[in-house]
Design a protein around this motif. Structure first.
Motif, short mmCIF file in Angstrom:
data_model
loop_
_atom_site.label_atom_id
_atom_site.label_comp_id
_atom_site.label_asym_id
_atom_site.label_seq_id
_atom_site.Cartn_x
_atom_site.Cartn_y
_atom_site.Cartn_z
N LEU A 1 0.90 -0.96 0.60
CA LEU A 1 0.43 -0.08 0.02
C LEU A 1 1.13 1.36 0.37
CD1 LEU A 1 -2.57 -1.01 2.21
CD2 LEU A 1 -2.54 -0.94 0.15
N ASP A 2 2.24 0.81 -0.34
CA ASP A 2 2.90 2.04 -0.24
C ASP A 2 2.80 3.42 0.81
OD1 ASP A 2 4.81 4.08 -1.52
OD2 ASP A 2 3.89 5.24 -2.98
N PHE A 3 2.87 3.04 2.03
CA PHE A 3 2.97 3.76 3.56
C PHE A 3 3.95 5.02 3.08
CE2 PHE A 3 5.43 4.45 7.32
CZ PHE A 3 4.02 4.96 7.89
N PRO A 4 3.91 6.27 3.45
CA PRO A 4 2.65 6.56 4.34
C PRO A 4 1.77 6.84 2.86
CG PRO A 4 4.49 8.10 3.64
CD PRO A 4 4.77 7.32 3.13
N HIS A 5 1.94 7.08 1.81
CA HIS A 5 0.16 7.60 0.78
C HIS A 5 -0.81 6.22 1.31
CE1 HIS A 5 4.01 9.83 -0.90
NE2 HIS A 5 4.64 8.65 -0.66
N PHE A 6 -0.15 5.51 1.40
CA PHE A 6 -2.05 4.63 1.62
C PHE A 6 -2.60 4.35 0.52
CE2 PHE A 6 -1.25 4.93 6.15
CZ PHE A 6 -0.17 3.36 6.33
N HIS A 7 -1.83 4.28 -0.89
CA HIS A 7 -2.87 3.65 -2.06
C HIS A 7 -1.74 2.59 -2.55
CE1 HIS A 7 0.24 5.35 -5.18
NE2 HIS A 7 0.56 6.74 -3.92
N TYR A 8 -2.62 1.77 -3.71
CA TYR A 8 -1.55 0.60 -4.57
C TYR A 8 -1.36 1.12 -5.53
CZ TYR A 8 -0.68 -3.78 -6.78
OH TYR A 8 -0.94 -4.44 -7.69
N ALA A 9 0.11 1.37 -5.63
CA ALA A 9 1.19 1.10 -6.72
C ALA A 9 1.65 0.26 -6.83
CB ALA A 9 1.43 3.03 -6.61
N PHE A 10 2.26 -0.42 -8.07
CA PHE A 10 3.35 -1.64 -8.85
C PHE A 10 4.54 -1.17 -8.52
CE2 PHE A 10 4.96 -4.65 -10.86
CZ PHE A 10 5.10 -5.79 -10.62
N LYS A 11 4.92 -0.95 -7.53
CA LYS A 11 6.64 -0.60 -7.24
C LYS A 11 7.18 -1.20 -7.26
CE LYS A 11 5.40 4.40 -6.08
NZ LYS A 11 5.74 5.45 -5.10
N LEU A 12 8.71 -2.11 -8.07
CA LEU A 12 8.78 -3.72 -7.79
C LEU A 12 9.75 -3.57 -6.34
CD1 LEU A 12 10.85 -3.53 -11.44
CD2 LEU A 12 9.25 -5.16 -10.20
N ASP A 13 10.55 -1.80 -6.09
CA ASP A 13 11.22 -2.15 -4.95
C ASP A 13 10.31 -2.19 -3.84
OD1 ASP A 13 10.22 0.44 -5.64
OD2 ASP A 13 11.76 1.46 -4.25
N ASN A 14 9.03 -1.87 -4.11
CA ASN A 14 8.04 -2.33 -2.61
C ASN A 14 7.53 -3.75 -2.31
OD1 ASN A 14 8.10 0.61 -1.84
ND2 ASN A 14 5.73 0.91 -2.19
N PHE A 15 7.62 -4.00 -3.88
CA PHE A 15 6.88 -5.33 -3.50
C PHE A 15 8.49 -6.19 -3.28
CE2 PHE A 15 3.65 -4.35 -5.31
CZ PHE A 15 2.38 -5.25 -5.50
N GLU A 16 9.67 -5.81 -3.46
CA GLU A 16 10.74 -6.91 -2.89
C GLU A 16 10.81 -6.75 -2.33
OE1 GLU A 16 13.79 -5.80 -7.47
OE2 GLU A 16 13.79 -4.63 -5.41
N HIS A 17 10.53 -5.93 -0.97
CA HIS A 17 11.10 -5.48 0.62
C HIS A 17 10.00 -6.19 0.83
CE1 HIS A 17 12.79 -0.96 -0.02
NE2 HIS A 17 14.15 -2.00 -0.36
N ALA A 18 8.70 -6.76 0.16
CA ALA A 18 7.22 -6.64 0.98
C ALA A 18 7.31 -9.21 0.56
CB ALA A 18 6.41 -6.66 0.42
N THR A 19 8.20 -9.18 -0.32
CA THR A 19 8.91 -10.44 0.14
C THR A 19 10.14 -10.89 0.10
OG1 THR A 19 9.14 -10.14 -2.55
CG2 THR A 19 9.59 -11.87 -2.10
N MET A 20 10.67 -9.79 0.97
CA MET A 20 11.64 -10.65 2.05
C MET A 20 10.31 -10.90 3.36
SD MET A 20 14.29 -7.49 1.96
CE MET A 20 15.55 -7.14 0.59
N PHE A 21 9.74 -9.58 3.72
CA PHE A 21 9.11 -9.96 4.37
C PHE A 21 7.79 -10.89 4.52
CE2 PHE A 21 9.39 -5.64 5.22
CZ PHE A 21 10.16 -5.71 6.72
#
Length: 294
Positions: free
Chosen positions: A74-94
């Motif tokens: 959800l791209d904190f702190p904006h709280f909107h869905y955005a397909f950002k590769l770096d965000n999804f890479e961080h999410a994959t670690m978790f």
């Protein structure tokens, strides 16, 4: 994670987790001795008030991982869905951290930890292997000083990965378990150090400037840009010194902790543990013999 809070929060979580493991690893080794010691990838929280908190570490890891995944998607702190590769890479670690916590919790609730303890170690190793993989092939091209901080971070994660594999392969190795715990503390401290030195303008090295988020996003300049080659070299040298100083501090702390706990847990405590351990083993054998048909 490209912010001050994004480095401080996971850094504190990792540092506290590593500290918890370090204390319990040393304590377990002192009580059980070399022959009976077994490395663990999580430890119960034993409180006299309630036994419901004994799985606190695994539940906290699972909850923290799920929350972090949603915050990245959800791209904190904006709280909107955005397909950002770096965000999804961080999410994959978790995701891999959640898989480890979920599987370890399942084995504990079903009393099958002894059967699948090696598999729990594989899940723990996968956490660090995927963290190293995604940090190395990050879609966000960390360059300059930020890239140097991330390269040093990869060295720490590599040690965690190797130590987790060693603790899985040689579960009686106190050295592997202790190195793993210390490396997790180091990861947390390094995340915190990155947060302060890359995202607090007052702490940016001399001759370097902190980029605005928009410039960092559009041009991939890194969090900090140095004006001259000399300033960049000086900033990298300071990062190397910080790396060495933080490691030295953690090792001194771990050494003092070993000596303090060794004085606390005396030979009498170890003998008492062995007595209780043998008593439990005898009771289990007696129970199995009672169940055998005549």
């Amino acid at each position: 994670m490209g912010s001050f809070v994004g480095h401080i929060v996971p850094g504190l979580a990792l540092a506290l987790l590593g500290l918890w493991h370090t204390i319990n690893t040393i304590k377990s080794y002192l009580l059980k001795g070399h022959s009976n010691f077994t490395a663990r990838f999580w430890y119960q929280l034993n409180t006299p008030q309630s036994s419901r908190l004994k799985h606190f570490q695994l539940v906290s890891l699972l909850a923290f991982s799920i929350l972090a995944i949603f915050m990245q998607v959800l791209d904190f702190p904006h709280f909107h869905y955005a397909f950002k590769l770096d965000n999804f890479e961080h999410a994959t670690m978790f995701i891999h951290l959640a898989l480890f916590a979920g599987f370890a919790l399942s084995t504990e609730l079903t009393d099958s930890l002894n059967l699948f303890s090696g598999f729990v170690g594989i899940f723990a190793s996968s956490v660090f292997s995927q963290e190293l993989f995604l940090l190395h092939f990050h879609s966000t091209d960390h360059v300059g000083l930020e890239g140097h901080y991330h390269w040093l971070l990869q060295l720490i994660v590599l040690v965690s990965f190797v130590a987790s594999l060693a603790a899985t392969t040689f579960p009686n190795s106190f050295t592997s378990a202790l190195v793993l715990s210390i490396s997790v503390i180091f990861q947390g401290c390094w995340f915190i150090n990155m947060g302060f030195n890359l995202w607090v303008p007052e702490l940016v090295p001399k001759g370097c400037v902190m980029n605005s988020p928009m410039a960092n996003e559009n041009h991939m300049l890194g969090a900090v840009t140095c004006d001259t080659k000399e300033a960049d070299s000086r900033a990298r040298a300071l990062a190397n010194l910080q790396f060495s100083w933080i490691l030295s501090t953690i090792l001194i702390f771990a050494g003092i902790l070993c000596l303090k706990l060794a004085r606390r847990y005396t030979i009498a405590d170890r003998l008492e543990y062995e007595r209780l351990h043998n008593k439990c083993a005898d009771s289990a054998m007696a129970g199995e013999g009672f169940k055998q048909p005549k």
